[in-house]
Design an enzyme around this catalytic site. Structure first.
Site, PDB file in Angstrom:
ATOM      1  CE  LYS A 118      -4.248  -1.976   0.490  1.00  0.00           C
ATOM      2  NZ  LYS A 118      -5.623  -2.107   0.809  1.00  0.00           N
ATOM      3  CE  LYS A 200      -6.275  -8.736  -2.983  1.00  0.00           C
ATOM      4  NZ  LYS A 200      -6.601  -8.431  -1.603  1.00  0.00           N
ATOM      5  CE  LYS A 203     -13.568  -3.868  -1.181  1.00  0.00           C
ATOM      6  NZ  LYS A 203     -12.375  -3.976  -0.456  1.00  0.00           N
TER       7      LYS A 203
HETATM    8  P1  ATP Z   1      -8.544  -3.661  -2.039  1.00  0.00           P
HETATM    9  O1  ATP Z   1      -8.617  -4.352  -3.352  1.00  0.00           O
HETATM   10  O2  ATP Z   1      -9.348  -2.394  -1.998  1.00  0.00           O
HETATM   11  O3  ATP Z   1      -7.162  -3.547  -1.500  1.00  0.00           O
HETATM   12  P2  ATP Z   1      -9.576  -6.070  -1.102  1.00  0.00           P
HETATM   13  O4  ATP Z   1     -10.439  -6.382  -2.278  1.00  0.00           O
HETATM   14  O5  ATP Z   1      -8.334  -6.851  -0.894  1.00  0.00           O
HETATM   15  O6  ATP Z   1      -9.293  -4.550  -1.007  1.00  0.00           O
HETATM   16  P3  ATP Z   1     -10.438  -6.167   1.666  1.00  0.00           P
HETATM   17  O7  ATP Z   1     -11.515  -5.279   2.173  1.00  0.00           O
HETATM   18  O8  ATP Z   1      -9.045  -5.837   2.044  1.00  0.00           O
HETATM   19  O9  ATP Z   1     -10.566  -6.258   0.113  1.00  0.00           O
HETATM   20  O10 ATP Z   1     -10.733  -7.697   2.039  1.00  0.00           O
HETATM   21  C1  ATP Z   1     -11.891  -8.215   2.623  1.00  0.00           C
HETATM   22  C2  ATP Z   1     -11.742  -9.717   2.754  1.00  0.00           C
HETATM   23  O11 ATP Z   1     -11.746 -10.328   1.458  1.00  0.00           O
HETATM   24  C3  ATP Z   1     -10.431 -10.159   3.418  1.00  0.00           C
HETATM   25  O12 ATP Z   1     -10.690 -11.228   4.313  1.00  0.00           O
HETATM   26  C4  ATP Z   1      -9.571 -10.619   2.277  1.00  0.00           C
HETATM   27  O13 ATP Z   1      -8.659 -11.603   2.666  1.00  0.00           O
HETATM   28  C5  ATP Z   1     -10.614 -11.177   1.307  1.00  0.00           C
HETATM   29  N1  ATP Z   1     -10.190 -11.091  -0.100  1.00  0.00           N
HETATM   30  C6  ATP Z   1      -9.872  -9.974  -0.778  1.00  0.00           C
HETATM   31  N2  ATP Z   1      -9.578 -10.240  -2.065  1.00  0.00           N
HETATM   32  C7  ATP Z   1      -9.700 -11.593  -2.210  1.00  0.00           C
HETATM   33  C8  ATP Z   1      -9.537 -12.490  -3.327  1.00  0.00           C
HETATM   34  N3  ATP Z   1      -9.178 -12.063  -4.521  1.00  0.00           N
HETATM   35  N4  ATP Z   1      -9.753 -13.801  -3.112  1.00  0.00           N
HETATM   36  C9  ATP Z   1     -10.118 -14.258  -1.894  1.00  0.00           C
HETATM   37  N5  ATP Z   1     -10.306 -13.460  -0.814  1.00  0.00           N
HETATM   38  C10 ATP Z   1     -10.100 -12.138  -0.954  1.00  0.00           C
END
Ligand code: ATP
Ligand code: LTN
Length: 335
Positions: A118, A200, A203
């Site tokens: 980040k 990964k 969003k």
């Molecule tokens: P950003 O993309 O904005 O950094 P993010 O999509 O990683 O955020 P978070 O709010 O940080 O989302 O994550 C919420 C939950 O979803 C966490 O438990 C994280 O481990 C899970 N998660 C996020 N992305 C994935 C993915 N691609 N596959 C499986 N689990 C995920």
């Protein structure tokens, strides 16, 4: 009287209100929240305190907090049986975080990969909050004497630092916090980008074709799955390097419960066209009820506020007991 033997184990997890969750968030985390919500004493929350590390616009933060809360209820979590709350409504989170900051070493916080990623992504705003982010997350977890934390694999390192902080504090002052275990599902632990399947699904990806939002309509979902990157082999089976197909197989398996062997058999002799249609339909079927329930709930602001208040009260009750215990151990004067 509560019978200790019958006391359910505690599950806790939070999600940041930083945008509409993706299929990755849903299959990696949220779906497990729902699955665990009957058998455990559950605390689920919207991590609005965490989300200000990227300085959101205040109106956006308010709107997204409400939207994320509505989405949690739309998953089917019962706000009366479970505790569904907004983190900033429970002051104990920030209070314990300050205490635990003083029991976290600069070196161990510096090793967190999310902090490094980040900071690289937002070089103009590498704030102390971003650095202390895992300590706030540790407070979230430790306040509730949590047994299991359902998360995607990317959060595993934060669970490890939580355990280290708790262990250090317990070692100094006697048993205060329970050491939590991560709960990481087998198939949904890491859903990959549809456009670059070695990355990964996220969003915050700048290309919306890379992710499926849980509120995308059926048409959009089908289009995104159809344009997912695969390879030129046109045979559905799992193999290292077939990242796009492996990812779609994982998604299909999470939505239908089918094993890899069953999927390989189902698409034996068929091409990627048939496979993608089936994956798209399975994803639509999975997300449709969530979307419909969300659309119903988001227009009922009075009900959401009522649930938030109940959640804040229930969460505060448990959280403050642990906070008081920790404060006493540290030596704060009780009056
Ligand atoms: P950003 O993309 O904005 O950094 P993010 O999509 O990683 O955020 P978070 O709010 O940080 O989302 O994550 C919420 C939950 O979803 C966490 O438990 C994280 O481990 C899970 N998660 C996020 N992305 C994935 C993915 N691609 N596959 C499986 N689990 C995920
Ligand atoms: N850091 C997590 C969100 C989060 C969380 C938590 C997850 C905040 N507090 C407590 C589990 C338990 C994330 O970025 N996904």
């Amino acid at each position: 009287m509560e019978n200790n033997q019958e006391k359910k184990q505690t599950v806790l997890s939070l999600i940041q209100p930083t945008g509409t969750p993706t299929l990755g968030n849903y299959l990696g985390a949220l779906k497990n929240w729902k699955n665990m919500s009957d058998g455990y004493d559950c605390f689920f929350g919207v991590a609005d305190l965490h989300s200000i590390t990227v300085r959101p616009n205040p109106a956006d933060l308010r709107r997204r907090t409400t939207e994320m809360y509505a989405l949690l209820l739309a998953l089917g979590l019962d706000p009366h049986k479970n505790t569904v709350f907004v983190q900033s409504h429970v002051p104990a989170h920030a209070q314990l975080a300050w205490i635990l900051d003083c029991y976290t070493q600069f070196g161990e916080a510096s090793r967190m990969t999310q902090f490094k990623d980040k900071s690289e992504k937002h070089p103009d705003n590498v704030n102390v909050g971003l650095f202390a982010y895992p300590v706030l997350m540790a407070s979230d977890i430790l306040l509730y004497q949590t047994d299991f934390v359902p998360i995607g694999i990317d959060q595993k390192q934060h669970l490890e630092i939580t355990r280290n902080i708790a262990d250090r504090f317990n070692g100094l002052y006697g048993n205060t916090f329970k050491l939590p275990e991560p709960f990481i599902g087998k198939s949904g632990a890491k859903i990959m980008s549809l456009q670059e399947p070695t990355k990964k699904m996220s969003k915050s990806d700048t290309n919306p074709k890379a992710y499926i939002s849980v509120l995308d309509d059926d048409n959009t979902i089908m289009k995104k799955i159809k344009s997912a990157v695969t390879d030129s082999e046109a045979r559905v089976y799992r193999k290292d390097g077939k990242d796009g197909v492996n990812n779609l197989m994982g998604i299909y398996s999470c939505c239908t419960g089918k094993t890899d062997e069953e999927i390989e058999k189902e698409f034996d002799g068929k091409g990627y066209g048939d496979f993608k249609t089936a994956v798209g339909e399975a994803v639509c079927d999975e997300l449709r009820p969530l979307r419909e329930e969300y659309n119903r709930l988001i227009s009922d602001k009075a009900y959401l506020t009522e649930c938030m208040k109940e959640g804040a009260e229930k969460a505060s009750y448990t959280a403050e007991r642990t906070l008081r215990k920790a404060m006493k151990k540290v030596g704060f004067l009780q009056i």
